[in-house]
Design a protein around this motif. Structure first.
Motif, mmCIF file in Angstrom:
data_model
loop_
_atom_site.group_PDB
_atom_site.id
_atom_site.type_symbol
_atom_site.label_atom_id
_atom_site.label_comp_id
_atom_site.label_asym_id
_atom_site.label_seq_id
_atom_site.Cartn_x
_atom_site.Cartn_y
_atom_site.Cartn_z
ATOM 1 N N GLU A 88 -7.046 -4.265 -6.708
ATOM 2 C CA GLU A 88 -8.285 -5.023 -6.554
ATOM 3 C C GLU A 88 -8.254 -5.873 -5.284
ATOM 4 N N GLU A 89 -7.097 -6.471 -4.995
ATOM 5 C CA GLU A 89 -6.980 -7.248 -3.755
ATOM 6 C C GLU A 89 -7.079 -6.346 -2.531
ATOM 7 N N ALA A 90 -6.491 -5.177 -2.602
ATOM 8 C CA ALA A 90 -6.572 -4.246 -1.472
ATOM 9 C C ALA A 90 -8.014 -3.797 -1.238
ATOM 10 N N GLU A 91 -8.746 -3.563 -2.310
ATOM 11 C CA GLU A 91 -10.152 -3.192 -2.181
ATOM 12 C C GLU A 91 -10.956 -4.344 -1.578
ATOM 13 N N ALA A 92 -10.591 -5.578 -1.931
ATOM 14 C CA ALA A 92 -11.268 -6.747 -1.356
ATOM 15 C C ALA A 92 -10.983 -6.848 0.142
ATOM 16 N N GLU A 93 -9.796 -6.464 0.561
ATOM 17 C CA GLU A 93 -9.477 -6.466 1.994
ATOM 18 C C GLU A 93 -10.340 -5.456 2.737
ATOM 19 N N ALA A 94 -10.540 -4.278 2.143
ATOM 20 C CA ALA A 94 -11.410 -3.280 2.764
ATOM 21 C C ALA A 94 -12.840 -3.799 2.852
ATOM 22 N N GLU A 95 -13.290 -4.474 1.819
ATOM 23 C CA GLU A 95 -14.635 -5.043 1.833
ATOM 24 C C GLU A 95 -14.768 -6.092 2.934
ATOM 25 N N TYR A 96 -13.735 -6.885 3.118
ATOM 26 C CA TYR A 96 -13.718 -7.905 4.166
ATOM 27 C C TYR A 96 -13.874 -7.252 5.545
ATOM 28 N N ILE A 97 -13.197 -6.134 5.753
ATOM 29 C CA ILE A 97 -13.298 -5.415 7.038
ATOM 30 C C ILE A 97 -14.719 -4.894 7.241
ATOM 31 N N ALA A 134 -7.053 1.062 9.190
ATOM 32 C CA ALA A 134 -5.720 1.247 8.630
ATOM 33 C C ALA A 134 -5.295 0.094 7.727
ATOM 34 N N PHE A 135 -4.652 0.458 6.636
ATOM 35 C CA PHE A 135 -4.029 -0.458 5.683
ATOM 36 C C PHE A 135 -2.595 -0.688 6.150
ATOM 37 N N ASP A 136 -2.289 -1.910 6.586
ATOM 38 C CA ASP A 136 -0.964 -2.234 7.147
ATOM 39 C C ASP A 136 -0.275 -3.253 6.239
ATOM 40 N N TRP A 137 0.369 -2.770 5.194
ATOM 41 C CA TRP A 137 1.128 -3.632 4.293
ATOM 42 C C TRP A 137 2.584 -3.642 4.757
ATOM 43 N N GLU A 138 3.145 -4.825 4.923
ATOM 44 C CA GLU A 138 4.538 -4.937 5.362
ATOM 45 C C GLU A 138 5.257 -6.012 4.551
ATOM 46 N N PRO A 139 6.534 -5.797 4.247
ATOM 47 C CA PRO A 139 7.303 -6.849 3.578
ATOM 48 C C PRO A 139 7.562 -8.002 4.543
ATOM 49 N N ILE A 140 7.634 -9.201 4.021
ATOM 50 C CA ILE A 140 7.899 -10.383 4.837
ATOM 51 C C ILE A 140 9.408 -10.515 5.031
ATOM 52 N N ALA A 141 9.789 -11.032 6.186
ATOM 53 C CA ALA A 141 11.208 -11.125 6.543
ATOM 54 C C ALA A 141 11.988 -11.924 5.499
ATOM 55 N N PRO A 142 13.252 -11.543 5.255
ATOM 56 C CA PRO A 142 14.086 -12.288 4.301
ATOM 57 C C PRO A 142 14.170 -13.772 4.674
ATOM 58 N N GLY A 143 14.253 -14.587 3.656
ATOM 59 C CA GLY A 143 14.345 -16.032 3.888
ATOM 60 C C GLY A 143 13.013 -16.734 3.771
ATOM 61 N N LYS A 144 11.925 -15.961 3.785
ATOM 62 C CA LYS A 144 10.593 -16.542 3.623
ATOM 63 C C LYS A 144 10.042 -16.112 2.268
ATOM 64 N N GLN A 145 9.591 -17.078 1.500
ATOM 65 C CA GLN A 145 9.063 -16.765 0.178
ATOM 66 C C GLN A 145 7.657 -16.214 0.315
ATOM 67 N N LEU A 201 2.215 -0.638 -4.999
ATOM 68 C CA LEU A 201 1.921 -0.599 -3.565
ATOM 69 C C LEU A 201 1.124 0.653 -3.214
ATOM 70 N N THR A 202 1.530 1.794 -3.755
ATOM 71 C CA THR A 202 0.788 3.037 -3.503
ATOM 72 C C THR A 202 -0.639 2.927 -4.027
ATOM 73 N N GLY A 203 -0.793 2.298 -5.192
ATOM 74 C CA GLY A 203 -2.135 2.084 -5.741
ATOM 75 C C GLY A 203 -2.984 1.183 -4.871
ATOM 76 N N CYS A 204 -2.361 0.179 -4.256
ATOM 77 C CA CYS A 204 -3.096 -0.710 -3.339
ATOM 78 C C CYS A 204 -3.607 0.062 -2.134
ATOM 79 N N ALA A 205 -2.741 0.873 -1.534
ATOM 80 C CA ALA A 205 -3.140 1.655 -0.363
ATOM 81 C C ALA A 205 -4.272 2.612 -0.702
ATOM 82 N N ALA A 206 -4.159 3.272 -1.861
ATOM 83 C CA ALA A 206 -5.195 4.223 -2.260
ATOM 84 C C ALA A 206 -6.533 3.522 -2.499
ATOM 85 N N ALA A 207 -6.508 2.334 -3.128
ATOM 86 C CA ALA A 207 -7.754 1.597 -3.386
ATOM 87 C C ALA A 207 -8.424 1.179 -2.079
ATOM 88 N N PHE A 208 -7.641 0.708 -1.119
ATOM 89 C CA PHE A 208 -8.160 0.327 0.196
ATOM 90 C C PHE A 208 -8.835 1.533 0.862
#
Length: 316
Positions: free
Chosen positions: A184-193, A207-218, A229-236
């Motif tokens: 649902e959040e990924a679909e909202a990102e597409a709507e925002y675009i 393009a849907f660009d999901w990336e993990p955040i560097a270690p040490g950052k919460q 994650l795959t479901g997020c990309a597909a929804a977008f």
């Protein structure tokens, strides 16, 4: 061992031959003994066959060796290919460096197109100089989601970049830095675009660009599982496709091998990040980001360089 019988020794001659003895003709000698020889051979072969039957001897069957599973290596991991996932179709011999030191690809007279992807980090860009330096397309960061609280934000340079790139005659696409944790959040990102584009029709992917955040950052995305994650990309991508635009999924090798199930995303363009002069990624992809340290006129400092390989690929 079976041997042919030797000729018999000649009979002793009588001292006085019979007057009426018929002289030897052509039917005498060893030729005359051929029937006997064949009879003996037939007996030998028949006997051998009988022994084999009685003993039950037969040629032992050699068991078929089990097929070794196909695997490939990624770092120190040995991976089994995803069943049904199209493989990398590109000929490694087709990749080379041009006079600028950029990677090119040509196959059967068809050439890949060269592009860049940029964000606010490239600062002010002279887009006319970019276009004059052999660049065919640009993929612009439109916005991003924060990795702590999850707010949606525009890239501060997007409006200037899209206007400048279009005015310079470049093909244009956009990407969104996602930190979605649900479809649902990924679909909202597409709507925002879609709202930010204000009806502008792009010729390159969104393009849907999901990336993990560097270690040490919460980050809110920590420990997101691959299925979600795959479901997020597909929804977008589905939401973008509903508007008649071209969706894509951006990923590096780690995400492609270990997080995404790419089989669920093959109907969309796949944009690979692998920094090398020839891509080793095992599976099919459409666009390739091959360096983050490219040099292009009109841009201060480093910039990502990409190849659009779609013009060289056969239909999937």
């Amino acid at each position: 061992m079976n041997e042919y019988p030797s000729q018999q020794e000649p009979r002793e001659e009588r001292e006085t031959p019979r007057p009426n003895r018929r002289p030897s003709g052509r039917g005498g000698g060893w030729l005359g003994r051929l029937p006997l020889i064949f009879s003996i051979l037939a007996l030998i072969f028949a006997g051998t066959a009988l022994i084999v039957v009685l003993r039950g001897d037969k040629e032992p069957e050699v068991p078929e060796a089990p097929e070794e599973p196909v695997t490939f290596r990624f770092g120190d991991r040995e991976l089994t290919p995803l069943e049904g996932m199209p493989l990398n179709p590109y000929d490694r011999a087709g990749f080379s460096l041009d006079q600028r030191g950029r990677v090119t690809y040509e196959k059967d007279g068809k050439r890949a197109r060269t592009g860049i992807d940029v964000s606010v980090y490239q600062k002010e860009i002279d887009w006319q100089a970019v276009a004059a330096d052999g660049i065919d397309f640009a993929i612009l960061r439109l916005g991003y989601r924060g990795y702590t609280e999850g707010g949606l934000f525009m890239d501060q340079s997007f409006e200037d970049n899209i206007q400048g790139a279009l005015d310079a005659g470049l093909e244009v696409g956009v990407y969104f830095f996602s930190q979605a944790i649900t479809p649902e959040e990924a679909e909202a990102e597409a709507e925002y675009i879609l709202n930010a584009l204000q009806g502008r029709k792009l010729t390159y992917p969104i393009a849907f660009d999901w990336e993990p955040i560097a270690p040490g950052k919460q980050a809110r995305t920590d420990n997101l599982d691959g299925e979600t994650l795959t479901g997020c990309a597909a929804a977008f991508c589905q939401r973008v496709e509903q508007e008649g635009l071209c969706p894509a999924v951006y990923f590096n090798q780690t995400l492609g091998y270990l997080r995404y199930d790419l089989r669920d995303l093959t109907q969309y363009d796949l944009w690979l990040a692998e920094y090398d002069t020839k891509p080793d990624f095992y599976y099919h992809f459409d666009l390739w980001q091959y360096t983050s340290t490219g040099q292009v006129a009109g841009i201060q400092g480093d910039v990502d360089l990409d190849l659009d390989l779609r013009p060289t690929a056969e239909e999937r």
